[in-house]
Motif scaffolding. Structure first.
Motif, PDB file in Angstrom:
ATOM      1  N   SER A   1      40.906 -22.017  12.525  1.00 27.57           N
ATOM      2  CA  SER A   1      41.668 -21.140  13.500  1.00 27.57           C
ATOM      3  C   SER A   1      40.387 -20.845  14.680  1.00 27.57           C
ATOM      4  O   SER A   1      40.315 -19.517  14.816  1.00 27.57           O
ATOM      5  N   LEU A   2      39.676 -21.663  15.255  1.00 25.20           N
ATOM      6  CA  LEU A   2      38.709 -21.494  16.142  1.00 25.20           C
ATOM      7  C   LEU A   2      39.063 -20.640  17.295  1.00 25.20           C
ATOM      8  O   LEU A   2      40.035 -20.807  17.645  1.00 25.20           O
ATOM      9  N   LYS A   3      38.132 -19.773  17.687  1.00 25.46           N
ATOM     10  CA  LYS A   3      38.464 -19.154  19.056  1.00 25.46           C
ATOM     11  C   LYS A   3      37.359 -19.130  20.209  1.00 25.46           C
ATOM     12  O   LYS A   3      36.325 -19.688  19.708  1.00 25.46           O
ATOM     13  N   PRO A   4      37.762 -18.813  21.385  1.00 21.58           N
ATOM     14  CA  PRO A   4      36.767 -19.191  22.432  1.00 21.58           C
ATOM     15  C   PRO A   4      35.631 -18.525  21.927  1.00 21.58           C
ATOM     16  O   PRO A   4      34.314 -18.887  22.351  1.00 21.58           O
ATOM     17  N   GLU A   5      35.518 -17.267  21.497  1.00 25.59           N
ATOM     18  CA  GLU A   5      34.146 -16.524  21.160  1.00 25.59           C
ATOM     19  C   GLU A   5      33.449 -17.329  20.106  1.00 25.59           C
ATOM     20  O   GLU A   5      32.295 -16.671  19.635  1.00 25.59           O
ATOM     21  N   ASP A   6      34.036 -18.170  19.469  1.00 26.81           N
ATOM     22  CA  ASP A   6      33.064 -18.754  18.516  1.00 26.81           C
ATOM     23  C   ASP A   6      32.034 -20.039  19.381  1.00 26.81           C
ATOM     24  O   ASP A   6      31.257 -20.796  18.397  1.00 26.81           O
ATOM     25  N   THR A   7      32.405 -20.201  20.422  1.00 29.29           N
ATOM     26  CA  THR A   7      31.647 -20.947  21.212  1.00 29.29           C
ATOM     27  C   THR A   7      29.980 -20.711  21.055  1.00 29.29           C
ATOM     28  O   THR A   7      29.648 -19.561  21.535  1.00 29.29           O
ATOM     29  N   ALA A   8      29.593 -21.664  20.460  1.00 30.86           N
ATOM     30  CA  ALA A   8      27.687 -21.419  20.565  1.00 30.86           C
ATOM     31  C   ALA A   8      27.219 -22.647  19.877  1.00 30.86           C
ATOM     32  O   ALA A   8      27.749 -23.599  19.519  1.00 30.86           O
ATOM     33  N   VAL A   9      25.645 -22.662  20.135  1.00 35.53           N
ATOM     34  CA  VAL A   9      25.048 -23.728  19.389  1.00 35.53           C
ATOM     35  C   VAL A   9      25.003 -23.050  17.816  1.00 35.53           C
ATOM     36  O   VAL A   9      24.601 -21.962  17.834  1.00 35.53           O
ATOM     37  N   TYR A  10      25.381 -23.848  16.986  1.00 38.06           N
ATOM     38  CA  TYR A  10      25.355 -23.696  15.570  1.00 38.06           C
ATOM     39  C   TYR A  10      24.042 -24.272  15.118  1.00 38.06           C
ATOM     40  O   TYR A  10      23.671 -25.337  15.136  1.00 38.06           O
ATOM     41  N   TYR A  11      23.090 -23.458  14.026  1.00 38.15           N
ATOM     42  CA  TYR A  11      21.834 -23.902  13.359  1.00 38.15           C
ATOM     43  C   TYR A  11      22.192 -23.733  12.200  1.00 38.15           C
ATOM     44  O   TYR A  11      22.403 -22.846  11.702  1.00 38.15           O
ATOM     45  N   CYS A  12      21.760 -24.631  11.417  1.00 41.62           N
ATOM     46  CA  CYS A  12      21.368 -24.269   9.889  1.00 41.62           C
ATOM     47  C   CYS A  12      19.887 -24.086   9.492  1.00 41.62           C
ATOM     48  O   CYS A  12      19.024 -24.331  10.372  1.00 41.62           O
ATOM     49  N   ASN A  13      19.960 -23.331   8.489  1.00 39.66           N
ATOM     50  CA  ASN A  13      18.818 -22.876   8.170  1.00 39.66           C
ATOM     51  C   ASN A  13      18.534 -22.912   6.605  1.00 39.66           C
ATOM     52  O   ASN A  13      19.474 -22.663   5.796  1.00 39.66           O
ATOM     53  N   ALA A  14      17.250 -23.255   6.230  1.00 40.23           N
ATOM     54  CA  ALA A  14      17.121 -23.388   4.800  1.00 40.23           C
ATOM     55  C   ALA A  14      15.739 -22.573   4.293  1.00 40.23           C
ATOM     56  O   ALA A  14      14.909 -22.571   5.276  1.00 40.23           O
ATOM     57  N   ALA A  15      15.780 -21.580   3.174  1.00 34.20           N
ATOM     58  CA  ALA A  15      14.791 -20.987   2.722  1.00 34.20           C
ATOM     59  C   ALA A  15      13.798 -21.577   1.704  1.00 34.20           C
ATOM     60  O   ALA A  15      14.773 -22.189   0.762  1.00 34.20           O
ATOM     61  N   VAL A  16      12.807 -21.729   1.736  1.00 35.96           N
ATOM     62  CA  VAL A  16      11.986 -22.474   0.852  1.00 35.96           C
ATOM     63  C   VAL A  16      10.777 -21.372   0.581  1.00 35.96           C
ATOM     64  O   VAL A  16       9.767 -21.329   1.326  1.00 35.96           O
ATOM     65  N   GLY A  17      10.948 -20.507  -0.346  1.00 38.50           N
ATOM     66  CA  GLY A  17       9.863 -19.437  -0.402  1.00 38.50           C
ATOM     67  C   GLY A  17       9.902 -18.701   0.650  1.00 38.50           C
ATOM     68  O   GLY A  17      11.037 -18.154   0.837  1.00 38.50           O
ATOM     69  N   ALA A  18       8.803 -18.234   1.275  1.00 37.65           N
ATOM     70  CA  ALA A  18       8.756 -17.592   2.429  1.00 37.65           C
ATOM     71  C   ALA A  18       9.031 -17.822   3.523  1.00 37.65           C
ATOM     72  O   ALA A  18       9.012 -17.395   4.610  1.00 37.65           O
ATOM     73  N   SER A  19       8.972 -19.466   3.673  1.00 36.42           N
ATOM     74  CA  SER A  19       9.069 -20.220   4.614  1.00 36.42           C
ATOM     75  C   SER A  19      10.753 -20.255   5.152  1.00 36.42           C
ATOM     76  O   SER A  19      11.530 -20.547   4.191  1.00 36.42           O
TER      77      SER A  19
ATOM     78  N   TRP B   1      14.621 -24.914  10.080  1.00 34.38           N
ATOM     79  CA  TRP B   1      15.794 -25.084  11.204  1.00 34.38           C
ATOM     80  C   TRP B   1      16.158 -26.273  11.590  1.00 34.38           C
ATOM     81  O   TRP B   1      15.322 -27.121  11.674  1.00 34.38           O
ATOM     82  N   GLY B   2      17.276 -26.795  11.604  1.00 35.26           N
ATOM     83  CA  GLY B   2      17.712 -27.877  12.522  1.00 35.26           C
ATOM     84  C   GLY B   2      17.685 -27.778  13.947  1.00 35.26           C
ATOM     85  O   GLY B   2      17.461 -26.540  14.433  1.00 35.26           O
ATOM     86  N   GLN B   3      18.004 -28.772  14.535  1.00 37.15           N
ATOM     87  CA  GLN B   3      17.950 -28.803  16.172  1.00 37.15           C
ATOM     88  C   GLN B   3      19.123 -28.008  16.651  1.00 37.15           C
ATOM     89  O   GLN B   3      19.502 -27.893  18.022  1.00 37.15           O
ATOM     90  N   GLY B   4      20.179 -27.801  15.973  1.00 38.02           N
ATOM     91  CA  GLY B   4      21.362 -27.200  16.604  1.00 38.02           C
ATOM     92  C   GLY B   4      22.560 -28.105  16.902  1.00 38.02           C
ATOM     93  O   GLY B   4      22.397 -29.373  17.173  1.00 38.02           O
ATOM     94  N   THR B   5      23.903 -27.724  16.748  1.00 38.92           N
ATOM     95  CA  THR B   5      25.088 -28.630  17.577  1.00 38.92           C
ATOM     96  C   THR B   5      25.982 -27.734  18.121  1.00 38.92           C
ATOM     97  O   THR B   5      26.165 -26.561  17.547  1.00 38.92           O
ATOM     98  N   GLN B   6      26.464 -28.300  18.996  1.00 33.78           N
ATOM     99  CA  GLN B   6      27.099 -27.378  19.806  1.00 33.78           C
ATOM    100  C   GLN B   6      28.730 -27.369  19.602  1.00 33.78           C
ATOM    101  O   GLN B   6      29.157 -28.272  19.394  1.00 33.78           O
ATOM    102  N   VAL B   7      28.943 -26.267  19.643  1.00 40.49           N
ATOM    103  CA  VAL B   7      30.609 -26.022  19.521  1.00 40.49           C
ATOM    104  C   VAL B   7      31.208 -25.309  20.442  1.00 40.49           C
ATOM    105  O   VAL B   7      30.750 -24.181  20.981  1.00 40.49           O
ATOM    106  N   THR B   8      32.219 -26.016  21.301  1.00 41.01           N
ATOM    107  CA  THR B   8      32.887 -25.285  22.156  1.00 41.01           C
ATOM    108  C   THR B   8      34.317 -25.079  21.996  1.00 41.01           C
ATOM    109  O   THR B   8      34.851 -26.320  21.709  1.00 41.01           O
ATOM    110  N   VAL B   9      34.896 -24.081  21.959  1.00 37.55           N
ATOM    111  CA  VAL B   9      36.210 -23.723  21.882  1.00 37.55           C
ATOM    112  C   VAL B   9      36.771 -23.377  23.217  1.00 37.55           C
ATOM    113  O   VAL B   9      36.721 -22.264  23.947  1.00 37.55           O
ATOM    114  N   SER B  10      37.540 -24.441  23.888  1.00 35.41           N
ATOM    115  CA  SER B  10      38.338 -24.143  25.018  1.00 35.41           C
ATOM    116  C   SER B  10      39.521 -24.827  25.279  1.00 35.41           C
ATOM    117  O   SER B  10      39.497 -25.953  24.750  1.00 35.41           O
ATOM    118  N   SER B  11      40.511 -24.337  26.218  1.00 38.35           N
ATOM    119  CA  SER B  11      41.699 -25.289  26.509  1.00 38.35           C
ATOM    120  C   SER B  11      41.369 -25.969  27.623  1.00 38.35           C
ATOM    121  O   SER B  11      42.389 -26.712  28.231  1.00 38.35           O
TER     122      SER B  11
END
Length: 116
Positions: free
Chosen positions: A85-103, A106-116
């Motif tokens: 149920s994606l909406k136009p306001e979900d448009t963004a670059v999405y990044y994944c993140n992993a925690a390893v202790g205090a570190s 980040w990934g490089q990001g993937t673009q999601v564009t919601v548009s008609s």
């Protein structure tokens, strides 16, 4: 060190679905919780969803609750974000993140564009 690679972004119409993947490599045995963030144009980065080490505990940004589902397959060293149920306001670059202790990694990001 942990390397994260996202995939699955793209252009989708409002109401559509996408599934993002985040493949982890490197010192994966030390990864604790993981999460998905996004940054929309002109806005600050925000936490979309987070998942515990085992995958049993999850939390979501209020605006995506009921539409997005975070999961992880530790056997495949991969985390997912199912977005429905994606909406136009979900448009963004999405990044994944992993925690390893205090570190944090980040990934490089993937673009999601919601548009008609």
């Amino acid at each position: 060190q942990v390397q994260l690679v996202e995939s699955g972004g793209g252009l989708v119409q409002p109401g559509g679905s996408l599934r993002l993947s985040c493949a982890a490599s490197g010192s994966i045995f030390n990864i604790n919780h993981m999460g998905w963030y996004r940054r929309a144009p002109g806005k600050q980065r925000e936490l979309v969803a987070v998942i515990s080490t085992s995958g049993e505990s999850t939390n979501y940004l209020d605006s995506v609750k009921g539409r997005f589902t975070i999961s992880r397959d530790n056997a495949k060293n991969t985390m997912y974000l199912q977005m429905n149920s994606l909406k136009p306001e979900d448009t963004a670059v999405y990044y994944c993140n992993a925690a390893v202790g205090a570190s944090r990694y980040w990934g490089q990001g993937t673009q999601v564009t919601v548009s008609s």
